[in-house]
Design an enzyme around this catalytic site. Structure first.
Site, PDB file in Angstrom:
ATOM      1  N   ASN A  19       0.854  -1.192   0.000  1.00  0.00           N
ATOM      2  CA  ASN A  19       0.000   0.000   0.000  1.00  0.00           C
ATOM      3  C   ASN A  19       0.890   1.243   0.000  1.00  0.00           C
ATOM      4  OD1 ASN A  19      -1.835   2.171   1.354  1.00  0.00           O
ATOM      5  ND2 ASN A  19      -3.222   0.498   0.850  1.00  0.00           N
ATOM      6  N   CYS A  68       3.705 -12.284  10.889  1.00  0.00           N
ATOM      7  CA  CYS A  68       3.203 -13.518  10.272  1.00  0.00           C
ATOM      8  C   CYS A  68       3.378 -14.715  11.207  1.00  0.00           C
ATOM      9  CB  CYS A  68       3.903 -13.759   8.936  1.00  0.00           C
ATOM     10  SG  CYS A  68       3.359 -12.608   7.648  1.00  0.00           S
ATOM     11  N   GLU A  80       2.364 -14.640   3.604  1.00  0.00           N
ATOM     12  CA  GLU A  80       1.962 -15.698   4.529  1.00  0.00           C
ATOM     13  C   GLU A  80       0.602 -15.408   5.146  1.00  0.00           C
ATOM     14  OE1 GLU A  80       4.711 -13.887   4.368  1.00  0.00           O
ATOM     15  OE2 GLU A  80       6.356 -14.796   5.507  1.00  0.00           O
TER      16      GLU A  80
HETATM   17 ZN   LIG Z   1       5.026 -11.084   7.381  1.00  0.00          ZN
END
Ligand SMILES: [Zn+2]
Ligand SMILES: [Zn+2]
Ligand SMILES: [Zn+2]
Ligand SMILES: [Zn+2]
Lengths: 187, 187, 187, 187
Positions: C98, C143, C108
């Site tokens: 973004n 993640c 992930e």
């Molecule tokens: Zn990540």
């Protein structure tokens, strides 16, 4: 339902001071990935902007011989006692990026999070500064949502390096917003 | 490849002081949704912990008559001059939630972002405090990644309300990490 | 406390297939800011990897004439009936950036969020691919935390473009983690 | 500067179908912390909504005997050939929370990230559903920013469980926004 006027319309000289603080804050930006430094200065209801532990209200920034504390909602009469430094507070912020881009943070949120972590949650105004010469820097949607958590009716000064600006309320920047009261509505 | 020892092993009395600061910071938590307050205290290389503009190094927290600045990497000899308050800095943070949960922020990141926004990027240690009586509060993965942006070899003190703690380095908390140098590797 | 062995050790040919899927997923990366494409392929307990509505288990990727569904926890005997495609599922993901960097998302997490939004929460393995020639791509802390929400004892394959990899469990990548059960501990 | 009309005004029966999909998507929400499930359905320019690999365009949802593909920008004449399923795509999403609240994700972003990861970046409309009986669910600022990355002139349908809705464009929901083109302006 009528929209209330912004809770606070700052005097021009006070806005200018807030702008200078946001430009100053930009110098601390950690942005090795975007090379797009942003600064923000947040004014609390108590009346002054602090950069961490050092007041940014330097003598040469004072407005017409008065302190920024005079940028109050209700103009102080000349007989009012000066507001003491110990009564006032505010913060500045900058963008702080991360090699994993999504883990970075914006200047506006840094300023707000600093203020809250120091016990301040009533905000009077925020100014944002960037290096874009021809455009007013505006807050991202995430920052608008974080601003909105602490009220919809306060002004956001979006500036250019030359000191010009446009101003919109949080409500105008994030119309029909989702907020704290909505979370209760299914329970 | 041999793992370097932590850059800094704090003296017990200094750790205790850092812990007190993290517990104090917890009081500012804005957590109306989780009701799970967290506090963090970050010690910079310069040596002290500040809560915003007010030093948390209150006289009653000082370690054995010395200032926290004595919690230095290289033990100071008794003939060393005391480090001046103006030379030192650090920050505390708390979690700040949002009605839109993903827009909240953790205590550890608040503390780090405050420090960076005030010009400090060299960290010596961080302590984290929560209300969990029976477990040491540990940083989430996002906070570990933000810590890692500013170095892998510094200690994280994960505490209980009773003042006990376990300590791990950022490297131990985030092994085989992705970091700033990786971004350059495809270019 | 003894560490349990990973819940699932995939057969080499199945790992290879998972890797191919993660490399394929990388092609959808939207990364105009970092120019650092990443792909991920997630294998659910049901046994196959799907790229959205199209199965990635193409005939030319099948392992030794068997379907990926045979990459099961307990080796299937030759008399086991073949797992039907309709019983199996999985997803791939890529990084999606973004202009406001913090609002991007990693490969992930995209893969995991896709799987959960389609009703799958039991994960058997994930593979990650990038363009780094000389280093294994590893997941960021955020993640790792999202992986951990759905279990600590499943393997993460961190790969190079040449198909080599290292594998660690979520537990190894995020030791002493904060998780769902901790939230209850103050109440 | 005149504001362009929304790129796409969907026919009422198509909006209704999009709504049903967003309500269906809500069922997959993983929200053990907020207990506030949200669903989203995203329509791509190609014309249909898929839930992962399974088309949500079930026979009983079709509008007046036509397929959702007829919800096109330019009304199709009766002599137009039907759009084939293989030409169309879309996704649904739900909110997916995390014990570390800031690591959760909203339904709208899940849907958009799924679509992008499957190669679709041109969006025609998105619908959002929640369990709030008396209020239209509106997207948070972060989701508005992620929508805006892929265009400002497309409609967001904010719904109630009874099927009523209000509609605003991304531009209206995020006025004076920061976007991809701004990042170039300091270079
Ligand atoms: Zn990540
Ligand atoms: Zn922002
Ligand atoms: Zn955290
Ligand atoms: Zn959202």
């Amino acid at each position: 339902m009528a929209q209330k006027p912004p809770a606070c319309t700052l005097k021009p000289e006070c806005v200018q001071q807030l702008l200078v603080c946001s430009q100053e804050a930009k110098k601390s930006a950690y942005c090795p990935y975007s090379h797009f430094p942003v600064g923000a200065a947040l004014l609390t209801q108590e009346g002054r902007i602090f950069k961490g532990r050092v007041s940014l209200c330097r003598p040469d920034w004072k407005c017409s011989g008065t302190s920024l504390a005079h940028c109050s909602l209700k103009p102080l009469s000349s007989s009012d006692p000066p507001v003491l430094a110990s009564q006032v507070a505010g913060t500045t912020g900058c963008n702080i990026e991360n090699a994993c881009y999504p883990l970075g943070i914006c200047a506006e949120r840094t300023a707000i999070q600093k203020a809250v972590s120091e016990g301040y949650k009533d905000f009077r105004a925020i100014a944002i500064a960037s290096d874009m010469q021809d455009d007013f820097i505006s807050p991202c949607g995430a920052c608008r949502q974080v601003m909105r958590e602490f009220g919809t009716n306060w002004p956001v000064y979006m500036t250019k390096p030359d000191g010009t600006f446009i101003v919109m309320t949080v409500q105008e920047l994030l119309p029909s917003s989702f907020g704290p009261e909505d979370l209760q509505k299914t329970q």
